[in-house]
Motif scaffolding. Structure first.
Motif, PDB file in Angstrom:
ATOM      1  N   GLN A 391      42.014  53.097  24.808  1.00  0.00           N
ATOM      2  CA  GLN A 391      42.020  51.927  25.695  1.00  0.00           C
ATOM      3  C   GLN A 391      43.094  52.076  26.766  1.00  0.00           C
ATOM      4  O   GLN A 391      42.843  51.860  27.957  1.00  0.00           O
ATOM      5  N   SER A 395      42.522  52.528  30.906  1.00  0.00           N
ATOM      6  CA  SER A 395      43.109  51.556  31.828  1.00  0.00           C
ATOM      7  C   SER A 395      44.022  52.241  32.842  1.00  0.00           C
ATOM      8  O   SER A 395      43.930  52.011  34.056  1.00  0.00           O
ATOM      9  N   ASP A 432      39.291  45.897  26.368  1.00  0.00           N
ATOM     10  CA  ASP A 432      40.342  44.909  26.150  1.00  0.00           C
ATOM     11  C   ASP A 432      40.010  44.082  24.914  1.00  0.00           C
ATOM     12  O   ASP A 432      38.963  44.275  24.280  1.00  0.00           O
ATOM     13  N   ASN A 433      40.899  43.158  24.566  1.00  0.00           N
ATOM     14  CA  ASN A 433      40.636  42.237  23.468  1.00  0.00           C
ATOM     15  C   ASN A 433      41.418  40.953  23.691  1.00  0.00           C
ATOM     16  O   ASN A 433      41.969  40.725  24.774  1.00  0.00           O
ATOM     17  N   MET A 436      45.444  41.080  24.899  1.00  0.00           N
ATOM     18  CA  MET A 436      45.936  41.776  26.097  1.00  0.00           C
ATOM     19  C   MET A 436      45.261  41.219  27.335  1.00  0.00           C
ATOM     20  O   MET A 436      44.248  40.516  27.257  1.00  0.00           O
ATOM     21  N   SER A 437      45.825  41.519  28.495  1.00  0.00           N
ATOM     22  CA  SER A 437      45.202  41.107  29.748  1.00  0.00           C
ATOM     23  C   SER A 437      43.775  41.626  29.811  1.00  0.00           C
ATOM     24  O   SER A 437      43.470  42.735  29.347  1.00  0.00           O
ATOM     25  N   ARG A 438      42.921  40.827  30.377  1.00  0.00           N
ATOM     26  CA  ARG A 438      41.525  41.242  30.497  1.00  0.00           C
ATOM     27  C   ARG A 438      41.429  42.511  31.352  1.00  0.00           C
ATOM     28  O   ARG A 438      42.200  42.705  32.296  1.00  0.00           O
ATOM     29  N   PHE A 439      40.481  43.348  30.992  1.00  0.00           N
ATOM     30  CA  PHE A 439      40.354  44.643  31.665  1.00  0.00           C
ATOM     31  C   PHE A 439      40.149  44.480  33.170  1.00  0.00           C
ATOM     32  O   PHE A 439      40.658  45.274  33.965  1.00  0.00           O
ATOM     33  N   GLN A 442      43.466  44.175  34.422  1.00  0.00           N
ATOM     34  CA  GLN A 442      44.189  45.443  34.290  1.00  0.00           C
ATOM     35  C   GLN A 442      43.884  46.403  35.434  1.00  0.00           C
ATOM     36  O   GLN A 442      44.759  47.152  35.867  1.00  0.00           O
ATOM     37  N   THR A 470      33.897  39.489  29.767  1.00  0.00           N
ATOM     38  CA  THR A 470      33.970  40.722  30.564  1.00  0.00           C
ATOM     39  C   THR A 470      32.714  40.880  31.405  1.00  0.00           C
ATOM     40  O   THR A 470      32.773  41.336  32.552  1.00  0.00           O
TER      41      THR A 470
END
Length: 612
Positions: A391, A395, A432-433, A436-439, A442, A470
């Protein structure tokens, strides 16, 4: 003399159970279980001053253990292979007098229950924070007697999402191509504040009433089964909530670590693998509390260990789960975690378990996967782990400018570490999950980079998981958990934007939704993506090419980070492409009549099914 006899009777009465048995956990069990042993936790005032009597064919009372708190008994039973389903009375006696009883039910285990197929690489998992997805039943927004009510204006408050809302949304998830659902914890979290996330459990056998009921949880799985979809439960063995019912009257002093002094964990998770680690440092990590509101449970206590193992098996059988995601994997006692995964998979050989070990070091993640030959001899039996190293690499690799060491090569190098894992194809992968910040955030809210990332996770090795939203470009301004776990648009009556109907959605969000749906619905039947091998080629000129292939099939995936289209000659890839002449690009639907060279648009991904 009569006065003495009367006084003696009064004193005797004070010693018997002063109320009905408050709890028996697990509350029921099943016939035909592979493991014949069952341990009941019995809780009630002065219950240890009674003798337990059971008379039911095929059920043997093996032992009754009294502990330091007289309000607890631990009762060991053994079930015969031919024990029949039914109800039997557990009697609590003092002398010849029955002072209380509990009717315990043995249910008939469903045929084929042990062969339940767990989630695997054929699936795409949709991760949902239940409180923030859909409010399907407004009647449970406020529950009398529970400590926290509805406050949708507060990012850490309860917003009203529930199991009924998820049930009502399953057609949408199926149409999008998702095949499995992982819910953040749904068990009771009767905490005074910030209870929406579910990670401070206050009752291990009860769904939080603000989410619904145990029966609705069963119904959710039944509805998923009808659609050929799977359900994954989020469990936490490391800690409970500070308002858990047993925190007010614990069975034993060592039930909770560092109690009542409370010491926060060092979070130095590498002590689990470190051959040079001191016992003091191991204790500081494993026995410390995660946060002050989450007491650290002592899994070295054999009664608590058995309680947790049985609880997970109970939920698998009761609901019909296909998987468990275990929170904070390295924090509980690691020997207990080994015992748990071993016993669970002995009961359900095709089941799946995925653990959260949040590190970018693949050597640490690999330590926990089933089949790993560790230097210290430690064996764990979890088939899957969350692939945080990949991941992070994706990113960073998409964000960073291309150079010798940075950019797409970071993704390549992350996969090159697969030699560390017993089975990298069983790792759970994700952009992401919920933590954490959304992809999308990111990658700088660059839709093209988001699409490339999602394409990668849906086509590389492993089991992909997508966080809710997402697919519709959900974003956030703040970086707190309460911001990241925002309400899904359309999940509440009156929402101006509705992702289920398309009302009020931007063109970009609709396009992303269609993009994800197209890939995922294709992926459902793409066996080579599920089971094929992976071969990738060192990135060049801002492009990264890899293949999923078998003896009969091959899919070529191209990521182009360049600001202009790239024409790629494919003779470099002859190891895989030899014998293939044409192809079909999945996202656009375009036919490629000659695959000797392929032109990929700027900042985009191509998925090409090769044909001979």
């Amino acid at each position: 003399m009569k006065k003495l006899i009367t006084l003696f009777i009064i004193l005797l009465t004070l010693n018997v159970v002063g109320q009905e048995v408050a709890r028996v956990e697990p509350p029921n069990w099943w016939t035909k279980m592979k493991n014949p042993d069952l341990q009941l936790l019995i809780y009630g005032e002065n219950i240890s001053k009674t003798d337990v009597v059971i008379d039911y064919p095929g059920v043997t009372l093996e032992a009754t253990t009294k502990v330091e708190n007289p309000n607890y008994l631990f009762v060991d039973l053994k079930m015969a292979k031919d024990v029949q389903p039914g109800e039997f009375e557990i009697q609590f006696k003092q002398g010849d007098k029955v002072v209380d009883s509990y009717n315990f039910e043995l249910w008939d285990r469903e045929q084929g229950s042990t062969n339940r197929e767990g989630f695997n690489s054929s699936d795409v998992i949709y991760l949902i924070t239940p409180d923030r997805f859909v409010n399907g039943d407004t009647s449970n927004d406020e529950v009398e007697g529970m400590k926290e009510g509805l406050d949708r204006d507060y990012n850490y408050g309860r917003h009203g999402g529930d199991i009924r809302g998820i049930i009502n949304s399953l057609d949408y998830l199926q149409d999008m191509g998702f095949t499995a659902v992982w819910l953040n914890p749904v068990l009771e979290n009767d905490m005074p504040e910030a209870s929406y996330h579910g990670y401070a459990c206050t009752d291990f056998y009860q769904v939080d009433r603000r989410y619904g009921s145990n029966e609705e949880y069963q119904e959710l799985n039944e509805e998923l089964d009808k659609r050929g979809m799977k359900l994954i439960m989020d469990l936490i063995f490391n800690h409970c909530g500070s308002e858990h019912w047993w925190m007010h009257d614990m069975p034993m002093k060592d039930w909770i670590n560092n109690y009542p002094e409370m010491k926060i964990t060092s979070h130095r998770r590498t002590v689990n693998e470190d051959p040079h680690a001191s016992e003091a440092d191991k204790k500081a990590m494993v026995d410390g509390w995660f946060v002050s509101a989450m007491p650290d449970m002592n899994q070295k206590n054999p009664f608590l260990a058995k309680y947790l193992i049985q609880n997970s098996i109970w939920w698998v059988e009761y609901v019909g789960l296909e998987g468990i995601r275990q929170d904070t994997w390295p924090y509980p006692d690691k020997n207990m975690m080994s015992d748990w995964t071993k016993q669970l998979l002995e009961e359900y050989p095709d089941f799946n378990v995925v653990g959260e070990e949040w590190t970018t070091n693949p050597a640490i993640v690999s330590y926990w996967q089933k089949g790993k030959l560790n230097q210290d001899g430690y064996k764990n039996y979890a088939p899957s782990m969350m692939d945080f190293p990949l991941q992070s690499a994706v990113s960073e690799g998409l964000r960073n400018e291309e150079s010798f060491d940075f950019g797409l090569i970071q993704i390549y190098n992350a996969l090159a570490n697969d030699f560390l894992y017993p089975d990298p194809y069983k790792l759970t992968i994700f952009p992401d999950n919920h933590d954490m910040s959304r992809f999308y955030v990111q990658v700088g809210e660059d839709v093209d980079l988001l699409k490339m990332g999602v394409t990668f996770f849906l086509t590389t090795r492993g089991i992909p998981q997508i966080y809710y939203g997402t697919e519709i470009l959900m974003r956030h301004d703040g970086s707190e958990h309460g911001d990241i776990r925002a309400d899904y648009p359309g999940g509440w009556k009156g929402d101006k934007v509705n992702a289920f109907t398309g009302e009020g959605m931007s063109d970009a969000a609709k396009d992303m939704q269609e993009y994800v749906s197209k890939i995922q619905n294709w992926r459902k039947n793409a066996d080579v993506i599920h089971d094929g091998k992976l071969m990738h080629f060192v990135p060049e000129d801002g492009t990264y090419i890899y293949f999923r292939y078998s003896d009969d099939e091959a899919v070529m995936v191209i990521l182009n980070k360049n600001a202009e289209a790239k024409t790629i000659k494919t003779d470099r890839f002859n190891e895989v492409t030899n014998g293939y002449k044409s192809g079909k690009e999945i996202i656009s639907g375009a036919t490629i009549s000659d695959i000797s060279e392929v032109t990929v648009p700027a900042k985009s991904a191509f998925i090409v099914e090769l044909a001979k």
